[in-house]
Structures are given as C-alpha cells and as structure tokens.
Design an enzyme around this catalytic site. Structure first.
Site, PDB file in Angstrom:
ATOM      1  CE  LYS A   1      -3.625  -2.613   2.159  1.00 31.22           C
ATOM      2  NZ  LYS A   1      -5.017  -2.566   2.474  1.00 31.22           N
TER       3      LYS A   1
ATOM      4  CG  HIS B   1      -6.673  -2.995  -3.616  1.00 30.06           C
ATOM      5  ND1 HIS B   1      -7.277  -2.238  -2.639  1.00 30.06           N
ATOM      6  CD2 HIS B   1      -6.057  -4.014  -2.979  1.00 30.06           C
ATOM      7  CE1 HIS B   1      -7.015  -2.774  -1.454  1.00 30.06           C
ATOM      8  NE2 HIS B   1      -6.268  -3.861  -1.638  1.00 30.06           N
TER       9      HIS B   1
ATOM     10  CD  GLU C   1      -7.505  -7.920  -1.454  1.00 35.83           C
ATOM     11  OE1 GLU C   1      -6.613  -8.298  -0.708  1.00 35.83           O
ATOM     12  OE2 GLU C   1      -7.594  -6.764  -1.873  1.00 35.83           O
TER      13      GLU C   1
ATOM     14  CB  SER D   1      -7.853  -9.334   8.371  1.00 37.56           C
ATOM     15  OG  SER D   1      -8.494  -8.086   8.391  1.00 37.56           O
TER      16      SER D   1
ATOM     17  N   GLY E   1      -1.829  -7.437   3.046  1.00 41.38           N
ATOM     18  CA  GLY E   1      -1.638  -5.991   3.115  1.00 41.38           C
ATOM     19  C   GLY E   1      -0.794  -5.607   4.314  1.00 41.38           C
TER      20      GLY E   1
HETATM   21  P1  PGA Z   1      -4.984  -6.195   4.841  1.00 48.02           P
HETATM   22  O1  PGA Z   1      -5.132  -5.651   3.355  1.00 48.02           O
HETATM   23  O2  PGA Z   1      -4.179  -7.453   4.772  1.00 48.02           O
HETATM   24  O3  PGA Z   1      -4.305  -5.099   5.543  1.00 48.02           O
HETATM   25  O4  PGA Z   1      -6.372  -6.450   5.342  1.00 48.02           O
HETATM   26  C1  PGA Z   1      -5.389  -6.523   2.307  1.00 48.02           C
HETATM   27  C2  PGA Z   1      -5.488  -5.749   1.028  1.00 48.02           C
HETATM   28  O5  PGA Z   1      -5.940  -4.583   1.047  1.00 48.02           O
HETATM   29  O6  PGA Z   1      -5.125  -6.264  -0.026  1.00 48.02           O
END
Ligand code: PGA
Length: 282
Positions: A11, A96, A173, A225, A246
């Site tokens: 990110k 995304h 997701e 998550s 993420g």
């Molecule tokens: P996260 O994000 O693992 O922080 O929940 C996943 C993503 O946005 O691809």
C-alpha cells in the site's frame, strides 16, 4: 496443479529506505530456502525502480499496485504499462477496492486494465484482479451476485483464443475484511470456510465462461486481514491458492512468518477430504 502465490501489497506504507531495507532482508532471508509457491511484493510506484534492483536475480517477484488503462496520453499522475514492464514488474494489481469507489475506478476501467496487461504476451506480466463485496452487500445476501456482475464486466470480451486468460490471478478480497480499510468490519473476519465458498463460486463462474480447464488453472488468492496466525487455515482450503497480504507485509518479520507458515502448511499431507467437483455447463 496450480502453483500457489503469496503477495505482499505494501500500500502507501514505508519510506524509500524502509522499502529497500525490507526487500534486502527478504532476499537475504529467503535465499537459501525453497518455497513451494511463488512470492512477490508490491511497493508503491515510486519505489519500484529501487526495489527492482534489490530483487534482481532473487526468487521474489516484483509487483505494481496499479496501472493506467491507456498506453499513454494526457493522463497526469498516472503510470503506463510500458513503464512498469521496463522496470521488470511481473505482477500488476488491478481493481483493488482502495482504488475503486472514491477514486472512481469502475469495473469497466478494471476491464481495460486487465486487457492492457494481457495484451503484452511477449513480456509476461500477471494481472491480479481484485474483487470483493462490501459489508452491506454481504448483509443483504448479495455477495455472489455482486461478484458475478463484476467479473462478467471485467472479463467481458476477454477471449480465451486471444488472451492467456489462465495466466490471470484473481484475489477475492471482501472489502469488509480489509484491515484499516474503508468499509466497516463485520463482527467476524472472513472465515476460511466463507472464503473457500466464495473462491469455489468464482472458479465455477470462470469455468462457465472459459471452460473447465481454464477454470481449474486460474489461481484465486484470498486477501483481507491475513496474518501469520490465519495463514495456514486459509491455505488449507482447497480453493485458496494463495494470499494477498496488506498490513502484515509491511514488517519484514511478519511477512517472513507468513512465508514460513505457508511452507509448513504445504509440507503437510494433502487433506483426504474429497474436493467438490466443479459441475458446470459451458
Ligand atoms: P490487509 O489488506 O491485509 O491489511 O487487510 C489486504 C489488502 O488490502 O489487499
């Protein structure tokens, strides 16, 4: 046999130096190990060139977090596919949930992005197409309907005789399961069973559109998550071919733990539970 894939999508976290240090550690710590899956990291665009140099010659693939849908033109602030390919990017995330909605990326845009990735057959780039329902859509019992509509738009006119559709990776997701994301959380994160059911649905849909063989070849990752503690339960599900990580891919220790858990899981004997057969009509 689908080769699993674990991707760290970083990110808009980490400074330039931190991203380089992360990549350096990752290369070093994975150098003498062998993993029964592919590994990639996707830093933000500005870091790609520097991280590419660190990853060169290693087993870690480089991914980008987005691409513009046009080859070039008056698109201030965007990044073109040719630029990503020149940097040696192997994977490109498209659609995304954090790039959709308020940043006005529509399913039609995601379709164009997928097409532009697949056009480059001469240089292999693997698109990772994200799909997922919001909290409200899940509460309303519309998860599958929403995903089907989205996939049908994204894959509209992407013909299997023209493009290497089997090379596409899908990431399921659920927006409500993304940590720190824009959607409210449900009280429970997506359980491995719920995720598996959605993956099975997506695979059936792809099999309907492209036939059984391609449906069976496409890798479907789970994202939302993911951490070291839930890596194995997700990867034990027969339809989950890997993870899009993420927040847990920002600290090197936690990402390495996920890789170790993944490797451990894949050395377990295969589940004896019979996998549901995909019964689909073309
Ligand atoms: P996260 O994000 O693992 O922080 O929940 C996943 C993503 O946005 O691809």
């Amino acid at each position: 046999m689908r080769r699993p894939l674990i991707v760290g999508a970083q990110k808009l976290y980490l400074g330039l130096d931190q991203a380089i240090e992360f990549a350096r550690r990752l290369v070093e710590e994975t150098r003498d190990k062998s993993y029964p899956f592919d590994i990639a990291i996707c830093p933000s665009h500005i870091k790609l060139a520097l991280v590419a140099q660190v990853l060169a010659g290693s087993k870690i693939g480089l991914g980008a977090q987005n691409v513009h849908q046009e080859e070039n033109g008056p698109f201030t602030g965007q990044v073109a596919i040719s630029e990503l390919l020149e940097l040696g990017v192997h994977y490109i995330i498209v659609g995304h949930s954090e790039a959709r909605g308020e940043f006005s990326e529509s399913s039609e845009d995601v379709h164009k992005k997928l097409q532009i990735c697949l056009k480059r057959r001469e240089k292999t780039v693997t698109p990772i197409v994200c799909v997922g329902e919001t909290k409200q859509e899940r509460i309303d019992g519309k998860s599958k309907e929403v995903i089907e509509k989205d996939i049908r738009i994204i894959f509209n006119n992407i013909r299997r005789d023209e493009f290497d559709v089997e090379n596409v990776v899908i990431a399921y997701e659920p927006v409500w399961a993304i940590k720190g994301g824009k959607d409210d959380k449900l009280t429970e994160p997506a359980s491995p069973e719920v995720a598996n059911e959605m993956h099975f649905f997506i695979r059936q849909l792809l099999s309907k559109i492209y036939g059984h063989k391609i449906g069976e070849q496409v890798r479907i990752l789970y994202g939302g998550s993911v951490n070291a503690a839930n890596t194995q339960p997700y990867l034990r599900q027969p339809e989950i071919d890997g993870l899009l990580v993420g927040s847990a891919s920002i600290k090197i220790e936690s990402f390495l733990q996920i890789l170790d858990k993944g490797a451990e899981r894949m050395s377990e004997p295969q589940s004896t539970e019979a996998r549901k057969e995909l019964v689909v009509s073309n």
